[in-house]
Design a protein around this motif. Structure first.
Motif, PDB file in Angstrom:
ATOM      1  N   MET A  69       0.832  -1.205   0.000  1.00 28.59           N
ATOM      2  CA  MET A  69       0.000   0.000   0.000  1.00 28.59           C
ATOM      3  C   MET A  69       0.867   1.257   0.000  1.00 28.59           C
ATOM      4  O   MET A  69       0.567   2.233  -0.693  1.00 28.59           O
ATOM      5  CB  MET A  69      -0.945  -0.012   1.205  1.00 28.59           C
ATOM      6  CG  MET A  69      -2.051  -1.033   1.072  1.00 28.59           C
ATOM      7  SD  MET A  69      -3.070  -1.272   2.570  1.00 28.59           S
ATOM      8  CE  MET A  69      -3.384   0.357   3.129  1.00 28.59           C
ATOM      9  N   THR A  70       1.948   1.226   0.770  1.00 27.00           N
ATOM     10  CA  THR A  70       2.851   2.376   0.829  1.00 27.00           C
ATOM     11  C   THR A  70       3.469   2.640  -0.535  1.00 27.00           C
ATOM     12  O   THR A  70       3.579   3.799  -0.962  1.00 27.00           O
ATOM     13  CB  THR A  70       3.950   2.130   1.881  1.00 27.00           C
ATOM     14  OG1 THR A  70       3.327   1.906   3.151  1.00 27.00           O
ATOM     15  CG2 THR A  70       4.892   3.298   1.986  1.00 27.00           C
ATOM     16  N   ARG A  71       3.874   1.581  -1.221  1.00 27.97           N
ATOM     17  CA  ARG A  71       4.433   1.751  -2.576  1.00 27.97           C
ATOM     18  C   ARG A  71       3.397   2.353  -3.516  1.00 27.97           C
ATOM     19  O   ARG A  71       3.707   3.228  -4.326  1.00 27.97           O
ATOM     20  CB  ARG A  71       4.905   0.404  -3.122  1.00 27.97           C
ATOM     21  CG  ARG A  71       6.200  -0.055  -2.547  1.00 27.97           C
ATOM     22  CD  ARG A  71       6.640  -1.352  -3.191  1.00 27.97           C
ATOM     23  NE  ARG A  71       7.896  -1.800  -2.619  1.00 27.97           N
ATOM     24  CZ  ARG A  71       8.301  -3.045  -2.579  1.00 27.97           C
ATOM     25  NH1 ARG A  71       7.541  -4.003  -3.086  1.00 27.97           N
ATOM     26  NH2 ARG A  71       9.457  -3.371  -2.049  1.00 27.97           N
ATOM     27  N   GLU A  72       2.155   1.851  -3.429  1.00 27.17           N
ATOM     28  CA  GLU A  72       1.098   2.378  -4.283  1.00 27.17           C
ATOM     29  C   GLU A  72       0.860   3.858  -4.002  1.00 27.17           C
ATOM     30  O   GLU A  72       0.714   4.663  -4.926  1.00 27.17           O
ATOM     31  CB  GLU A  72      -0.192   1.584  -4.085  1.00 27.17           C
ATOM     32  CG  GLU A  72      -0.126   0.171  -4.628  1.00 27.17           C
ATOM     33  CD  GLU A  72      -1.331  -0.674  -4.266  1.00 27.17           C
ATOM     34  OE1 GLU A  72      -2.255  -0.175  -3.563  1.00 27.17           O
ATOM     35  OE2 GLU A  72      -1.365  -1.852  -4.680  1.00 27.17           O
ATOM     36  N   ILE A  73       0.830   4.224  -2.728  1.00 25.43           N
ATOM     37  CA  ILE A  73       0.630   5.629  -2.355  1.00 25.43           C
ATOM     38  C   ILE A  73       1.797   6.479  -2.848  1.00 25.43           C
ATOM     39  O   ILE A  73       1.607   7.564  -3.396  1.00 25.43           O
ATOM     40  CB  ILE A  73       0.443   5.769  -0.828  1.00 25.43           C
ATOM     41  CG1 ILE A  73      -0.902   5.165  -0.411  1.00 25.43           C
ATOM     42  CG2 ILE A  73       0.533   7.225  -0.394  1.00 25.43           C
ATOM     43  CD1 ILE A  73      -1.076   5.028   1.089  1.00 25.43           C
ATOM     44  N   ARG A  74       3.029   5.956  -2.673  1.00 28.98           N
ATOM     45  CA  ARG A  74       4.200   6.691  -3.146  1.00 28.98           C
ATOM     46  C   ARG A  74       4.129   6.911  -4.654  1.00 28.98           C
ATOM     47  O   ARG A  74       4.386   8.014  -5.143  1.00 28.98           O
ATOM     48  CB  ARG A  74       5.472   5.929  -2.795  1.00 28.98           C
ATOM     49  CG  ARG A  74       6.749   6.658  -3.221  1.00 28.98           C
ATOM     50  CD  ARG A  74       7.967   5.775  -3.227  1.00 28.98           C
ATOM     51  NE  ARG A  74       7.786   4.724  -4.208  1.00 28.98           N
ATOM     52  CZ  ARG A  74       8.347   3.539  -4.140  1.00 28.98           C
ATOM     53  NH1 ARG A  74       9.124   3.220  -3.134  1.00 28.98           N
ATOM     54  NH2 ARG A  74       8.127   2.634  -5.077  1.00 28.98           N
ATOM     55  N   ASP A  75       3.738   5.869  -5.387  1.00 31.94           N
ATOM     56  CA  ASP A  75       3.632   5.987  -6.836  1.00 31.94           C
ATOM     57  C   ASP A  75       2.577   7.015  -7.229  1.00 31.94           C
ATOM     58  O   ASP A  75       2.779   7.808  -8.159  1.00 31.94           O
ATOM     59  CB  ASP A  75       3.310   4.630  -7.470  1.00 31.94           C
ATOM     60  CG  ASP A  75       4.469   3.638  -7.362  1.00 31.94           C
ATOM     61  OD1 ASP A  75       5.604   4.073  -7.048  1.00 31.94           O
ATOM     62  OD2 ASP A  75       4.231   2.430  -7.574  1.00 31.94           O
ATOM     63  N   LYS A  76       1.461   7.005  -6.506  1.00 33.48           N
ATOM     64  CA  LYS A  76       0.408   7.983  -6.803  1.00 33.48           C
ATOM     65  C   LYS A  76       0.867   9.398  -6.471  1.00 33.48           C
ATOM     66  O   LYS A  76       0.580  10.345  -7.204  1.00 33.48           O
ATOM     67  CB  LYS A  76      -0.874   7.628  -6.052  1.00 33.48           C
ATOM     68  CG  LYS A  76      -1.560   6.413  -6.633  1.00 33.48           C
ATOM     69  CD  LYS A  76      -2.834   6.055  -5.913  1.00 33.48           C
ATOM     70  CE  LYS A  76      -3.422   4.809  -6.559  1.00 33.48           C
ATOM     71  NZ  LYS A  76      -4.693   4.417  -5.987  1.00 33.48           N
ATOM     72  N   CYS A  77       1.596   9.544  -5.370  1.00 33.54           N
ATOM     73  CA  CYS A  77       2.126  10.861  -5.006  1.00 33.54           C
ATOM     74  C   CYS A  77       3.124  11.349  -6.047  1.00 33.54           C
ATOM     75  O   CYS A  77       3.124  12.530  -6.422  1.00 33.54           O
ATOM     76  CB  CYS A  77       2.785  10.816  -3.629  1.00 33.54           C
ATOM     77  SG  CYS A  77       1.617  10.724  -2.264  1.00 33.54           S
TER      78      CYS A  77
END
Length: 96
Positions: A55-63
């Motif tokens: 989830m953190t990777r997904e959020i980082r990618d979206k950011c």
């Protein structure tokens, strides 16, 4: 028929030894069960942490994607501002 050296006192000692071994075995079984429960809980925590990492990777990618969009928008705004300033400069000599 009785074996040589076998007596009721030996039988009593053997019985007591068996009783002690049974208690120790039960204690060990209980500890094994506790350890298994701890292992299961640890596995659950590890799985949750893996999910959080994903989830953190997904959020980082979206950011990162959002940041890139903002950079593009800032570039567009800057280009429009430059065009507006250029248009104002061109209009000033016409006004005079």
């Amino acid at each position: 028929m009785r074996e040589e050296g076998f007596s009721p006192s030996n039988f009593s000692e053997l019985k007591e030894e068996l009783h002690t071994q049974r208690k120790e075995t039960k204690n060990l079984e209980k500890k094994v069960e506790e350890l298994m429960a701890r292992i299961i809980n640890a596995e659950k925590v590890i799985n949750e942490m893996k999910e959080m990492k994903t989830m953190t990777r997904e959020i980082r990618d979206k950011c990162t994607s959002f940041s890139n969009r903002l950079d593009q928008l800032e570039e567009r705004v800057s280009a429009i501002e430059d065009q507006m300033h250029e248009m104002k400069r061109e209009e000033k000599p016409k006004e005079k």
